[in-house]
Design a protein around this motif. Structure first.
Motif, PDB file in Angstrom:
ATOM      1  N   CYS A  22      15.756  13.347   5.958  1.00  0.00           N
ATOM      2  CA  CYS A  22      16.305  14.571   6.556  1.00  0.00           C
ATOM      3  C   CYS A  22      15.247  15.650   6.756  1.00  0.00           C
ATOM      4  N   CYS A  23      14.220  15.635   5.952  1.00  0.00           N
ATOM      5  CA  CYS A  23      13.245  16.728   5.964  1.00  0.00           C
ATOM      6  C   CYS A  23      11.923  16.366   6.640  1.00  0.00           C
ATOM      7  N   VAL A  24      11.791  15.146   7.068  1.00  0.00           N
ATOM      8  CA  VAL A  24      10.586  14.721   7.797  1.00  0.00           C
ATOM      9  C   VAL A  24      10.996  14.458   9.241  1.00  0.00           C
ATOM     10  N   PRO A  25      10.349  15.142  10.200  1.00  0.00           N
ATOM     11  CA  PRO A  25      10.691  14.896  11.611  1.00  0.00           C
ATOM     12  C   PRO A  25      10.514  13.418  11.954  1.00  0.00           C
ATOM     13  N   GLN A  26      11.493  12.838  12.602  1.00  0.00           N
ATOM     14  CA  GLN A  26      11.450  11.411  12.909  1.00  0.00           C
ATOM     15  C   GLN A  26      11.069  11.121  14.365  1.00  0.00           C
ATOM     16  N   ALA A  27      11.313  12.050  15.264  1.00  0.00           N
ATOM     17  CA  ALA A  27      11.150  11.770  16.694  1.00  0.00           C
ATOM     18  C   ALA A  27       9.741  12.017  17.225  1.00  0.00           C
ATOM     19  N   HIS A  28       8.957  12.817  16.550  1.00  0.00           N
ATOM     20  CA  HIS A  28       7.637  13.193  17.037  1.00  0.00           C
ATOM     21  C   HIS A  28       6.590  12.676  16.046  1.00  0.00           C
ATOM     22  N   GLU A  29       5.815  11.690  16.459  1.00  0.00           N
ATOM     23  CA  GLU A  29       4.914  10.987  15.538  1.00  0.00           C
ATOM     24  C   GLU A  29       3.908  11.912  14.859  1.00  0.00           C
ATOM     25  N   MET A  49       5.616  13.993  12.320  1.00  0.00           N
ATOM     26  CA  MET A  49       5.964  13.134  11.193  1.00  0.00           C
ATOM     27  C   MET A  49       4.749  12.925  10.291  1.00  0.00           C
ATOM     28  N   ASP A  50       3.602  12.639  10.891  1.00  0.00           N
ATOM     29  CA  ASP A  50       2.378  12.446  10.108  1.00  0.00           C
ATOM     30  C   ASP A  50       2.033  13.701   9.299  1.00  0.00           C
ATOM     31  N   LEU A  51       2.135  14.859   9.926  1.00  0.00           N
ATOM     32  CA  LEU A  51       1.847  16.114   9.226  1.00  0.00           C
ATOM     33  C   LEU A  51       2.820  16.335   8.078  1.00  0.00           C
ATOM     34  N   ALA A  52       4.085  16.057   8.306  1.00  0.00           N
ATOM     35  CA  ALA A  52       5.088  16.221   7.257  1.00  0.00           C
ATOM     36  C   ALA A  52       4.823  15.263   6.093  1.00  0.00           C
ATOM     37  N   ILE A  53       4.446  14.038   6.409  1.00  0.00           N
ATOM     38  CA  ILE A  53       4.148  13.065   5.356  1.00  0.00           C
ATOM     39  C   ILE A  53       2.929  13.510   4.548  1.00  0.00           C
ATOM     40  N   SER A  76       2.189  16.453   3.901  1.00  0.00           N
ATOM     41  CA  SER A  76       2.563  17.608   3.079  1.00  0.00           C
ATOM     42  C   SER A  76       3.480  17.229   1.911  1.00  0.00           C
ATOM     43  N   LEU A  77       3.828  15.958   1.776  1.00  0.00           N
ATOM     44  CA  LEU A  77       4.732  15.541   0.698  1.00  0.00           C
ATOM     45  C   LEU A  77       4.267  15.976  -0.689  1.00  0.00           C
ATOM     46  N   PRO A  78       2.979  15.859  -1.025  1.00  0.00           N
ATOM     47  CA  PRO A  78       2.564  16.306  -2.365  1.00  0.00           C
ATOM     48  C   PRO A  78       2.889  17.779  -2.628  1.00  0.00           C
ATOM     49  N   HIS A  79       2.785  18.609  -1.609  1.00  0.00           N
ATOM     50  CA  HIS A  79       3.120  20.031  -1.792  1.00  0.00           C
ATOM     51  C   HIS A  79       4.599  20.196  -2.130  1.00  0.00           C
ATOM     52  N   TYR A  80       5.462  19.570  -1.347  1.00  0.00           N
ATOM     53  CA  TYR A  80       6.896  19.699  -1.606  1.00  0.00           C
ATOM     54  C   TYR A  80       7.253  19.128  -2.979  1.00  0.00           C
ATOM     55  N   ALA A  81       6.688  17.999  -3.307  1.00  0.00           N
ATOM     56  CA  ALA A  81       6.978  17.386  -4.612  1.00  0.00           C
ATOM     57  C   ALA A  81       6.512  18.291  -5.750  1.00  0.00           C
ATOM     58  N   SER A  82       5.373  18.939  -5.569  1.00  0.00           N
ATOM     59  CA  SER A  82       4.852  19.809  -6.636  1.00  0.00           C
ATOM     60  C   SER A  82       5.698  21.068  -6.816  1.00  0.00           C
ATOM     61  N   GLN A  83       6.459  21.461  -5.815  1.00  0.00           N
ATOM     62  CA  GLN A  83       7.315  22.646  -5.905  1.00  0.00           C
ATOM     63  C   GLN A  83       8.689  22.329  -6.502  1.00  0.00           C
ATOM     64  N   ALA A  84       9.007  21.054  -6.609  1.00  0.00           N
ATOM     65  CA  ALA A  84      10.342  20.655  -7.064  1.00  0.00           C
ATOM     66  C   ALA A  84      10.527  20.894  -8.555  1.00  0.00           C
ATOM     67  N   HIS A  85      11.745  21.223  -8.919  1.00  0.00           N
ATOM     68  CA  HIS A  85      12.119  21.371 -10.318  1.00  0.00           C
ATOM     69  C   HIS A  85      12.560  20.037 -10.906  1.00  0.00           C
TER      70      HIS A  85
END
Length: 93
Positions: A56-63, A66-70, A72-81
């Motif tokens: 839901c949070c990673v764009p699927q239609a624009h490659e 999508m690559d940029l969002a992938i 950035s995953l470590p950033h989002y994971a590091s912010q999670a509680h």
């Protein structure tokens, strides 16, 4: 600061189909149950819990997006509680 008044649950899951992440709706009930369990265990207000789920949070239609969002995953994971990995025994299509 964006999460100052909220709690973030980061949910990652295995894709079960080539064109759909959960074609048999195997993951969804597990994701919902896990989010509820974490919320209750931690004593969080459910109205102040945010869910980050990769499909839901990673764009699927624009490659490129999508690559940029992938990337950035470590950033989002590091912010999670809390982090939940959903990988039940399931059939891949």
């Amino acid at each position: 600061e964006q999460l100052k008044d909220h709690h973030l649950i980061f949910i990652s899951h295995q894709w079960l189909g080539h064109n759909a992440p959960d074609p048999d709706i195997v993951h969804y009930p597990i994701m919902a149950g896990a989010a509820l369990a974490v919320t209750e265990t931690e004593g969080w207000d459910p109205l102040k819990v945010l869910i980050w789920a990769d499909y839901c949070c990673v764009p699927q239609a624009h490659e490129r997006l999508m690559d940029l969002a992938i990337e950035s995953l470590p950033h989002y994971a590091s912010q999670a509680h809390a982090m939940v990995i959903v990988a039940p025994e399931a059939v891949h299509h």
